[in-house]
Write a protein that holds these residues in place. Structure first.
Motif, PDB file in Angstrom:
ATOM      1  N   CYS A  21       0.995  -1.223   0.367  1.00 19.99           N
ATOM      2  CA  CYS A  21       0.243   0.183   0.028  1.00 19.99           C
ATOM      3  C   CYS A  21       0.763   1.121   0.369  1.00 19.99           C
ATOM      4  O   CYS A  21       0.589   1.928  -0.717  1.00 19.99           O
ATOM      5  CB  CYS A  21      -1.180  -0.426   1.410  1.00 19.99           C
ATOM      6  SG  CYS A  21      -0.125  -0.195   2.486  1.00 19.99           S
ATOM      7  N   SER A  22       1.697   1.191   0.760  1.00 21.82           N
ATOM      8  CA  SER A  22       2.755   2.305   0.567  1.00 21.82           C
ATOM      9  C   SER A  22       3.206   2.746  -0.176  1.00 21.82           C
ATOM     10  O   SER A  22       3.456   3.466  -0.844  1.00 21.82           O
ATOM     11  CB  SER A  22       3.853   2.320   2.133  1.00 21.82           C
ATOM     12  OG  SER A  22       3.320   2.061   3.507  1.00 21.82           O
ATOM     13  N   ASN A  23       4.053   1.615  -0.819  1.00 21.43           N
ATOM     14  CA  ASN A  23       4.900   1.324  -2.308  1.00 21.43           C
ATOM     15  C   ASN A  23       3.704   2.261  -3.516  1.00 21.43           C
ATOM     16  O   ASN A  23       3.942   2.683  -4.277  1.00 21.43           O
ATOM     17  CB  ASN A  23       4.786  -0.031  -2.641  1.00 21.43           C
ATOM     18  CG  ASN A  23       6.138   0.046  -2.156  1.00 21.43           C
ATOM     19  OD1 ASN A  23       7.052   0.660  -1.750  1.00 21.43           O
ATOM     20  ND2 ASN A  23       6.162  -1.420  -2.129  1.00 21.43           N
ATOM     21  N   ILE A  24       2.479   2.274  -3.635  1.00 23.02           N
ATOM     22  CA  ILE A  24       1.960   2.234  -4.772  1.00 23.02           C
ATOM     23  C   ILE A  24       1.051   4.046  -4.211  1.00 23.02           C
ATOM     24  O   ILE A  24       0.564   4.390  -5.556  1.00 23.02           O
ATOM     25  CB  ILE A  24       0.368   1.112  -5.369  1.00 23.02           C
ATOM     26  CG1 ILE A  24       0.156   1.091  -6.357  1.00 23.02           C
ATOM     27  CG2 ILE A  24      -0.292   1.229  -4.601  1.00 23.02           C
ATOM     28  CD1 ILE A  24      -0.650   0.141  -6.417  1.00 23.02           C
ATOM     29  N   CYS A  25       1.150   4.234  -3.128  1.00 22.78           N
ATOM     30  CA  CYS A  25       0.364   4.774  -2.644  1.00 22.78           C
ATOM     31  C   CYS A  25       0.611   6.428  -3.368  1.00 22.78           C
ATOM     32  O   CYS A  25       2.359   6.363  -3.596  1.00 22.78           O
ATOM     33  CB  CYS A  25       0.733   5.571  -1.443  1.00 22.78           C
ATOM     34  SG  CYS A  25      -0.361   7.173  -0.632  1.00 22.78           S
ATOM     35  N   PRO A  26       0.156   6.828  -4.109  1.00 25.20           N
ATOM     36  CA  PRO A  26       0.241   8.409  -5.369  1.00 25.20           C
ATOM     37  C   PRO A  26       0.669   9.555  -4.611  1.00 25.20           C
ATOM     38  O   PRO A  26       1.930  10.486  -4.850  1.00 25.20           O
ATOM     39  CB  PRO A  26      -1.385   8.269  -6.182  1.00 25.20           C
ATOM     40  CG  PRO A  26      -2.068   8.344  -5.326  1.00 25.20           C
ATOM     41  CD  PRO A  26      -1.881   7.014  -4.627  1.00 25.20           C
ATOM     42  N   VAL A  27       0.744   9.935  -3.266  1.00 21.45           N
ATOM     43  CA  VAL A  27       0.742  10.561  -2.266  1.00 21.45           C
ATOM     44  C   VAL A  27       1.793   9.977  -1.369  1.00 21.45           C
ATOM     45  O   VAL A  27       2.272  11.017  -0.194  1.00 21.45           O
ATOM     46  CB  VAL A  27       0.081  11.526  -1.546  1.00 21.45           C
ATOM     47  CG1 VAL A  27      -0.875  12.493  -2.782  1.00 21.45           C
ATOM     48  CG2 VAL A  27      -1.055  10.467  -1.198  1.00 21.45           C
ATOM     49  N   LYS A  28       2.623   9.221  -1.206  1.00 21.35           N
ATOM     50  CA  LYS A  28       3.747   8.262  -0.362  1.00 21.35           C
ATOM     51  C   LYS A  28       3.282   8.384   0.836  1.00 21.35           C
ATOM     52  O   LYS A  28       3.857   8.494   1.921  1.00 21.35           O
ATOM     53  CB  LYS A  28       4.703   9.030  -0.741  1.00 21.35           C
ATOM     54  CG  LYS A  28       5.356   8.170  -2.098  1.00 21.35           C
ATOM     55  CD  LYS A  28       6.531   9.429  -2.272  1.00 21.35           C
ATOM     56  CE  LYS A  28       7.655   8.150  -1.854  1.00 21.35           C
ATOM     57  NZ  LYS A  28       9.220   8.741  -2.531  1.00 21.35           N
ATOM     58  N   ILE A  29       0.976   7.909   0.659  1.00 17.21           N
ATOM     59  CA  ILE A  29       1.661   7.953   2.384  1.00 17.21           C
ATOM     60  C   ILE A  29       2.647   6.306   3.198  1.00 17.21           C
ATOM     61  O   ILE A  29       1.827   5.144   2.392  1.00 17.21           O
ATOM     62  CB  ILE A  29       0.579   7.819   3.085  1.00 17.21           C
ATOM     63  CG1 ILE A  29      -0.480   8.950   2.517  1.00 17.21           C
ATOM     64  CG2 ILE A  29      -0.331   7.706   3.618  1.00 17.21           C
ATOM     65  CD1 ILE A  29      -2.156   8.783   2.314  1.00 17.21           C
ATOM     66  N   ASP A  30       2.926   6.716   3.853  1.00 15.33           N
ATOM     67  CA  ASP A  30       3.826   4.792   4.455  1.00 15.33           C
ATOM     68  C   ASP A  30       2.248   4.808   5.351  1.00 15.33           C
ATOM     69  O   ASP A  30       2.071   4.164   6.908  1.00 15.33           O
ATOM     70  CB  ASP A  30       4.962   5.189   5.409  1.00 15.33           C
ATOM     71  CG  ASP A  30       4.348   6.545   6.933  1.00 15.33           C
ATOM     72  OD1 ASP A  30       3.872   7.603   6.903  1.00 15.33           O
ATOM     73  OD2 ASP A  30       5.290   7.078   7.493  1.00 15.33           O
TER      74      ASP A  30
END
Lengths: 469, 237
Positions: free
Chosen positions: A367-376
């Motif tokens: 999920c963190s890798n795909i998030c376009p706004v880089k939410i960890d």
């Protein structure tokens, strides 16, 4: 159907046991991931875009008060009205009052997660106003009395046969399960509503503080109809939807469409700045914007989970999550599902009310890798778990096991004793033909088999083998 | 301004550990996004626009001149059997007296034009009812975005509903309107707040209206036009 996040384990087990749902969610999420990958591949600077978007969101959230004040001033300057809502009931109350003033008996509504979150349709119905969901997926689940199972595709969990049956039952039309025919029927039926409604309600994907522009992204055209035809347009947004500048939009639009559906651009993007201006042919005479807090300022107060407010609701983390792919959106018992839902729901509704959700993750980090706004995201889930542990909200057996584990890992002698004991226990259990039963854990999986001898012993016996000639 | 305004704002300030207003805004210099330094209307951009538009089911076409476009409209109407055609009051339609010419060329078609329609809430509703019956609408673009095959319209040059209610929507454009990316378009339009040239509605249209809400099956023509045509007319300035 009232599902709550506290039912996660029950709902997830039910949904996992349903082969049709499993297939549906598997194929839909993988299809979306494939589309996304194809369109992202064409943007070599993708990682750079994510980083920039993250920093712009950071700027917006870290100075949220200033940006919201600026947004308010810009909207007012463009002739719009702004209402600040502390919570769900205040926001819904404003809409109900507006309907009364307009004498609106029906309102047309396009998709809005914020409206969903505050239960707007229920509030309108309770006060005698008929809320008409106009997004095809939302229209279907409203008819079925259901809730969305995916941020982007609300009716993902339903088959065409179920939808055909539903239309036949509710509208008395001849049964069809041809998607284009069902869509054509909905189009024709909703046209009348669009032409007669006095109030149109939309969500907001982005709100530019400097120009007072709200941006609505969609594919069907229903949001354009909701924001163009009725005399009054009301938009509702969570506080976190504000971005500092109109000129930030190209970046976010590129990220959003590609992340959610893999499109280069969605069919329609409406950038709306206030009501109709003098000399324009059409457009609403009044524009209202609700700024919804409803727990967001509490999330803001915890710097470790603050970044969950960067979310642009693209749904990519749902699609990529191995848990979501298997349990589907309804298991989360909340408007927001998937990894972002597992973070937001406990924050919105309280950790106790949703304490299984932070565990609805393998912490793989996809999920963190795909998030376009880089939410960890997976770190945020981990922190929520930490909070739960600190509060002593975890089961006593787990606490005991973790205490023993911690003690063993710290002391070599205890570790040796522990592993010897475990090996013995497993041997005894194995002889009686059973696996080691650990309540709440081994009901869905077997205890992993241990090697015959410990590594230490093996080493002692084998270390000199390689040296012999 | 309602009572909750101060409540919400003070909650936010407390959450951000800030005593009150008056803090200078932290301005970060992010630099310019990487954009292709390409001239508008170049052959490559035109090609890219057409390719991207066609990919999403849009119907792009290059016309050598306005005469070819008029002939094209005649053929389109005949081929699809359109009975009702709506014309926007956009400059490109007016410049070529499209309403008059189509009235001559298509005597059997019910032609409706926004030109001269009063701008009032009452007329808006009447017009909406008219447009909902139209088979085809013809409007003019402000900008074309090559990267995604997108057409940009503004509420100050055509109505919002004319590009939305009819079954098919034809946008007339010129080669110089094709831009490589959205940032370049915003710059040209003058969307910065101090320029104040942002219309009440700036709309991006990429292909026909669509949905995939039933079993992820892609359907064209959900609530908006079933067909989205974009004709780029050469020999126009």
């Amino acid at each position: 159907m009232n599902r709550t996040p506290s039912q996660f384990k029950i709902l997830a087990s039910e949904n996992v046991a349903d082969p049709r749902l499993r297939r549906t969610f598997h194929s839909a999420t993988h299809h979306a991931l494939g589309q996304r990958a194809q369109s992202v591949q064409l943007v070599p600077e993708w990682e750079d875009l994510r980083e920039r978007a993250h920093r712009i969101k950071e700027e917006a959230i870290e100075h949220l008060d200033l940006h919201l004040e600026r947004l308010e001033a810009s909207v007012i300057q463009r002739g719009g009205r702004v209402f600040w809502a502390r919570d769900a009931s205040e926001a819904a109350g404003y809409v109900v009052d507006l309907c009364r003033r307009l004498g609106a008996s029906t309102v047309v509504k396009s998709k809005s997660m914020a409206a969903e979150e505050i239960g707007l349709t229920d509030a309108l119905e309770a006060s005698g106003v008929e809320p008409v969901e106009t997004d095809l997926g939302e229209f279907i689940i409203q008819l079925a009395g259901e809730t969305p199972s995916h941020i982007i595709a609300p009716a993902l969990h339903m088959t065409r046969q179920q939808i055909g049956g539903l239309f036949q039952e509710k509208f008395g039309i001849p049964y069809t399960d041809v998607p284009s025919e069902l869509c054509a029927f909905a189009r024709q039926r909703l046209r009348q509503e669009f032409l007669s409604a006095r109030l149109g309600i939309s969500g907001v994907n982005f709100a530019a503080a400097d120009t007072g522009t709200i941006v609505v992204v969609e594919n069907e055209g229903n949001a354009r109809l909701c924001t163009s035809l009725p005399r009054v347009h009301l938009a509702i947004m969570g506080l976190e939807k504000v971005i500092p500048r109109f000129s930030d939009l190209p970046l976010f639009l590129r990220l959003l469409a590609r992340s959610s559906t893999g499109q280069r651009q969605t069919s329609y993007v409406s950038m709306i700045s206030g009501p109709r201006r003098e000399g324009e042919w059409d457009g609403p005479e009044e524009f209202h914007l609700i700024l919804l807090d409803n727990g967001r300022s509490d999330i803001l107060a915890d710097p470790r989970v603050r970044r969950s407010l960067y979310c642009i609701r693209c749904g990519a983390c749902l699609n990529t999550c191995p848990i979501y792919q298997r349990v589907g959106g309804h298991s989360y018992g909340s408007v927001y599902s998937g990894p972002i839902g597992a973070v937001l729901t406990p924050l919105f509704q309280g950790l106790e009310a949703a304490q299984d959700l932070p565990y609805a993750s393998s912490l793989c980090g996809s999920c963190s890798n795909i998030c376009p706004v880089k939410i960890d995201l997976h770190h945020q889930l981990l922190w929520l778990r930490e909070k739960l542990v600190a509060r002593g909200s975890t089961p006593w057996r787990e606490r005991l096991a973790m205490t023993l584990y911690a003690a063993g890992m710290k002391d070599p002698a205890l570790y040796r004793m522990g592993s010897a004991l475990l090996r013995l226990l497993l041997k005894v259990a194995g002889k009686s033909g059973r696996s080691l039963a650990i309540p709440g854990w081994s009901s869905t999986r077997d205890f992993p088999a241990l090697a015959e001898t410990s590594f230490k012993q093996w080493w002692k016996e084998n270390r000199n083998q390689g040296e012999e000639p | 301004m309602n009572a909750s305004r101060e409540v919400v704002l003070s909650r936010i300030r407390r959450a951000l550990l800030r005593p009150g207003t008056g803090h200078g805004r932290e301005q970060r210099s992010l630099g310019k996004a990487r954009s292709t330094p390409e001239h508008t209307g170049s052959a490559h951009l035109l090609e890219q626009f057409q390719e991207e538009s066609a990919r999403v089911g849009g119907e792009p076409r290059l016309c050598a001149d306005f005469e070819e476009a008029v002939e094209g409209i005649q053929n389109l109407v005949a081929a699809a059997g359109y009975r009702r055609v709506a014309l926007s009051d956009h400059a490109i339609c007016r410049r070529h007296r499209l309403a008059l010419r189509l009235a001559e060329l298509l005597p059997d078609v019910n032609l409706w034009s926004e030109e001269g329609e009063a701008h009032s809430p009452g007329s808006r509703r009447r017009n909406a009812a008219q447009l909902a019956q139209a088979d085809l609408s013809i409007t003019g673009a402000e900008f074309l975005l090559a990267e995604s095959g997108t057409v940009l319209l503004t509420s100050s040059t055509s109505s919002r509903q004319i590009s939305l209610l009819p079954t098919a929507h034809l946008v007339l454009a010129t080669p110089d309107q094709v831009y490589p990316d959205l940032a370049a378009i915003f710059e040209q339009l003058g969307t910065a707040p101090e320029e104040g040239r942002l219309p009440a509605a700036l709309t991006m249209i990429t292909g026909p209206s669509r949905t995939a809400d039933i079993e992820k099956v892609l359907i064209k023509g959900a609530h908006g036009p079933v067909r989205q045509l974009t004709w780029i007319i050469g020999g126009e300035a």
